[in-house]
Design a protein around this motif. Structure first.
Motif, PDB file in Angstrom:
ATOM      1  N   ALA A 188       7.274   2.311   6.212  1.00 51.37           N
ATOM      2  CA  ALA A 188       7.105   2.548   4.823  1.00 51.37           C
ATOM      3  C   ALA A 188       8.144   3.675   4.212  1.00 51.37           C
ATOM      4  O   ALA A 188       8.560   4.561   4.752  1.00 51.37           O
ATOM      5  CB  ALA A 188       5.886   2.968   4.515  1.00 51.37           C
ATOM      6  N   LEU A 195       7.690   7.422   4.374  1.00 50.79           N
ATOM      7  CA  LEU A 195       8.035   8.071   5.853  1.00 50.79           C
ATOM      8  C   LEU A 195       9.465   8.451   6.059  1.00 50.79           C
ATOM      9  O   LEU A 195       9.801   9.018   7.077  1.00 50.79           O
ATOM     10  CB  LEU A 195       7.642   6.848   6.902  1.00 50.79           C
ATOM     11  CG  LEU A 195       6.080   6.892   7.072  1.00 50.79           C
ATOM     12  CD1 LEU A 195       5.553   5.753   7.910  1.00 50.79           C
ATOM     13  CD2 LEU A 195       5.256   8.108   7.152  1.00 50.79           C
ATOM     14  N   ALA A 242       5.945  -0.999   1.876  1.00 54.73           N
ATOM     15  CA  ALA A 242       5.350  -1.746   2.865  1.00 54.73           C
ATOM     16  C   ALA A 242       4.793  -3.094   2.599  1.00 54.73           C
ATOM     17  O   ALA A 242       4.703  -3.921   3.632  1.00 54.73           O
ATOM     18  CB  ALA A 242       4.034  -0.960   3.080  1.00 54.73           C
ATOM     19  N   SER A 288       3.061   1.449   8.164  1.00 52.56           N
ATOM     20  CA  SER A 288       2.639   1.077   6.664  1.00 52.56           C
ATOM     21  C   SER A 288       1.887   2.128   6.154  1.00 52.56           C
ATOM     22  O   SER A 288       1.395   2.951   6.593  1.00 52.56           O
ATOM     23  CB  SER A 288       1.847  -0.186   6.760  1.00 52.56           C
ATOM     24  OG  SER A 288       1.309  -0.254   5.537  1.00 52.56           O
ATOM     25  N   ALA A 289       2.200   2.392   4.755  1.00 55.73           N
ATOM     26  CA  ALA A 289       1.269   3.195   3.967  1.00 55.73           C
ATOM     27  C   ALA A 289       0.107   2.754   3.477  1.00 55.73           C
ATOM     28  O   ALA A 289      -0.584   3.615   2.992  1.00 55.73           O
ATOM     29  CB  ALA A 289       2.365   3.783   2.621  1.00 55.73           C
ATOM     30  N   ASN A 290      -0.451   1.961   4.121  1.00 60.21           N
ATOM     31  CA  ASN A 290      -1.989   1.438   3.977  1.00 60.21           C
ATOM     32  C   ASN A 290      -2.468   0.655   5.214  1.00 60.21           C
ATOM     33  O   ASN A 290      -1.540   0.190   5.915  1.00 60.21           O
ATOM     34  CB  ASN A 290      -2.209   0.649   2.552  1.00 60.21           C
ATOM     35  CG  ASN A 290      -1.792  -0.698   2.767  1.00 60.21           C
ATOM     36  OD1 ASN A 290      -1.117  -1.331   3.481  1.00 60.21           O
ATOM     37  ND2 ASN A 290      -1.855  -1.296   1.456  1.00 60.21           N
ATOM     38  N   SER A 323      -2.297  10.321   6.673  1.00 56.68           N
ATOM     39  CA  SER A 323      -3.075   9.988   5.346  1.00 56.68           C
ATOM     40  C   SER A 323      -2.092  10.654   4.268  1.00 56.68           C
ATOM     41  O   SER A 323      -1.091  11.623   4.740  1.00 56.68           O
ATOM     42  CB  SER A 323      -4.291  10.339   5.447  1.00 56.68           C
ATOM     43  OG  SER A 323      -4.426  11.733   5.539  1.00 56.68           O
ATOM     44  N   ASN A 324      -2.380  10.475   3.066  1.00 57.96           N
ATOM     45  CA  ASN A 324      -1.408  10.955   2.132  1.00 57.96           C
ATOM     46  C   ASN A 324      -2.398  10.776   0.900  1.00 57.96           C
ATOM     47  O   ASN A 324      -3.380  10.321   1.041  1.00 57.96           O
ATOM     48  CB  ASN A 324      -0.285  10.106   1.637  1.00 57.96           C
ATOM     49  CG  ASN A 324       0.826  10.877   1.387  1.00 57.96           C
ATOM     50  OD1 ASN A 324       0.710  11.960   0.630  1.00 57.96           O
ATOM     51  ND2 ASN A 324       2.258  10.469   1.569  1.00 57.96           N
ATOM     52  N   TYR A 353       3.335   9.910  -4.240  1.00 54.96           N
ATOM     53  CA  TYR A 353       2.718  10.546  -3.139  1.00 54.96           C
ATOM     54  C   TYR A 353       2.886  12.235  -3.039  1.00 54.96           C
ATOM     55  O   TYR A 353       3.824  12.657  -3.063  1.00 54.96           O
ATOM     56  CB  TYR A 353       3.370  10.124  -1.730  1.00 54.96           C
ATOM     57  CG  TYR A 353       2.958   8.583  -1.377  1.00 54.96           C
ATOM     58  CD1 TYR A 353       1.428   8.377  -1.327  1.00 54.96           C
ATOM     59  CD2 TYR A 353       3.984   7.735  -1.364  1.00 54.96           C
ATOM     60  CE1 TYR A 353       1.217   6.909  -1.046  1.00 54.96           C
ATOM     61  CE2 TYR A 353       3.352   6.412  -0.700  1.00 54.96           C
ATOM     62  CZ  TYR A 353       2.307   6.090  -0.874  1.00 54.96           C
ATOM     63  OH  TYR A 353       1.774   4.844  -0.405  1.00 54.96           O
ATOM     64  N   TYR A 413      -2.280   5.789   6.461  1.00 53.36           N
ATOM     65  CA  TYR A 413      -1.131   5.032   7.018  1.00 53.36           C
ATOM     66  C   TYR A 413      -1.513   4.762   8.375  1.00 53.36           C
ATOM     67  O   TYR A 413      -2.543   5.164   9.232  1.00 53.36           O
ATOM     68  CB  TYR A 413      -0.336   6.212   7.240  1.00 53.36           C
ATOM     69  CG  TYR A 413       0.606   6.606   5.921  1.00 53.36           C
ATOM     70  CD1 TYR A 413       1.990   6.275   6.029  1.00 53.36           C
ATOM     71  CD2 TYR A 413       0.101   7.134   4.946  1.00 53.36           C
ATOM     72  CE1 TYR A 413       2.700   6.696   4.772  1.00 53.36           C
ATOM     73  CE2 TYR A 413       0.751   7.478   3.731  1.00 53.36           C
ATOM     74  CZ  TYR A 413       2.137   7.073   3.897  1.00 53.36           C
ATOM     75  OH  TYR A 413       2.639   7.487   2.612  1.00 53.36           O
ATOM     76  N   CYS A 424      -0.207   1.690  12.038  1.00 51.95           N
ATOM     77  CA  CYS A 424       1.008   0.911  12.392  1.00 51.95           C
ATOM     78  C   CYS A 424       0.335  -0.537  12.966  1.00 51.95           C
ATOM     79  O   CYS A 424      -0.839  -0.482  13.339  1.00 51.95           O
ATOM     80  CB  CYS A 424       1.527   1.709  13.801  1.00 51.95           C
ATOM     81  SG  CYS A 424       2.141   2.907  13.636  1.00 51.95           S
ATOM     82  N   PHE A 434       1.640  15.496   4.996  1.00 53.32           N
ATOM     83  CA  PHE A 434       0.829  14.570   5.127  1.00 53.32           C
ATOM     84  C   PHE A 434      -0.632  14.882   5.815  1.00 53.32           C
ATOM     85  O   PHE A 434      -0.395  15.922   6.573  1.00 53.32           O
ATOM     86  CB  PHE A 434       1.501  13.301   6.405  1.00 53.32           C
ATOM     87  CG  PHE A 434       2.443  12.739   5.601  1.00 53.32           C
ATOM     88  CD1 PHE A 434       2.282  11.513   5.239  1.00 53.32           C
ATOM     89  CD2 PHE A 434       3.905  13.179   5.754  1.00 53.32           C
ATOM     90  CE1 PHE A 434       3.379  10.588   4.643  1.00 53.32           C
ATOM     91  CE2 PHE A 434       4.885  12.337   5.248  1.00 53.32           C
ATOM     92  CZ  PHE A 434       4.438  11.074   4.613  1.00 53.32           C
TER      93      PHE A 434
END
Length: 227
Positions: free
Chosen positions: A6, A9, A31, A49-51, A72-73, A167, A195, A197, A225
């Motif tokens: 993502a 990152l 992502a 990924s951001a989710n 997390s963010n 973010y 977040y 993987c 984060f």
């Protein structure tokens, strides 16, 4: 090892990889679009990924071996400083009809999805904000953010909008940019970005484990984060 990660990152990734013993080739992007590339057959060992939704979709499709959460963010507002009034807070700024609002692109970029959730949590006021907001980054046809620039900085100082929703991990860097003010969004309305993987090959498992380590979490925390 090849990784798709993502875009949020990008700033912290070199610090993380400096502590990982194996060379890693990484490409960054929204992502949702990265997930589509993997679904279309592009090879990689790990997708960061951001989710959770995109890695889980790959797992359900049999394209990933496992899903590993690692950070997390949250969201924040970045505003052009000279448009702020003394009485403004995050909610009043978003509700001002004289200010243009920019976001990431929902569906393609998780930041855009989290922003849509923010609007929903704002109730009727959020529906009015949703109608005014423009998705300017993170989409298939969006103009790429220039290398070395932050999306909020580029959008606002370039005159495309007065507000950018993005973010909170960028907040510390954005607060150092002259002419910009960062406003926090209360937890009641904010959205927690999870977040994770997708481990695509056995080679990616070691990196996924590292991203869950205390060493990695300390680096991510320093970069804004959460755990």
């Amino acid at each position: 090892m090849r990784v798709l990660a993502a875009g949020s990152l990008r700033m912290v990734w070199p610090q993380l990889m400096a502590h990982f013993p194996q060379p890693v080739e990484t490409q960054f992007g929204p992502a949702g679009l990265l997930r589509e590339r993997i679904e279309a057959g592009e090879a990689c060992d790990l997708f960061a990924s951001a989710n959770l939704a995109h890695p889980q979709a790959l797992l359900a499709a049999g394209l990933a071996q496992s899903v590993v959460p690692f950070a997390s963010n949250m969201l924040c507002l970045t505003v052009r400083s000279d448009v702020l009034r003394d009485s403004d807070d995050w909610r009043s700024v978003l509700s001002r009809d004289d200010l243009r609002i920019a976001t990431s692109t929902a569906g393609a970029d998780p930041s855009g999805d989290y922003t849509q959730t923010l609007f929903t949590r704002m109730g009727d006021a959020g529906e009015a904000v949703r109608r005014r907001a423009r998705a300017l980054v993170g989409g298939r046809d969006s103009t790429p953010v220039p290398a070395g620039r932050l999306a909020a900085e580029w959008i606002i100082l370039g005159g495309q909008a007065e507000i950018f929703i993005g973010y909170a991990s960028y907040a510390a860097a954005l607060r150092k940019v002259a002419g910009l003010t960062v406003l926090d969004i209360p937890a009641l309305f904010n959205t927690r970005a999870e977040y994770a993987c997708a481990v695509i090959t056995p080679q990616g498992q070691g990196l996924a484990g590292f991203l869950q380590s205390d060493e990695s979490k300390a680096i991510l925390h320093q970069a804004g984060f959460g755990g």
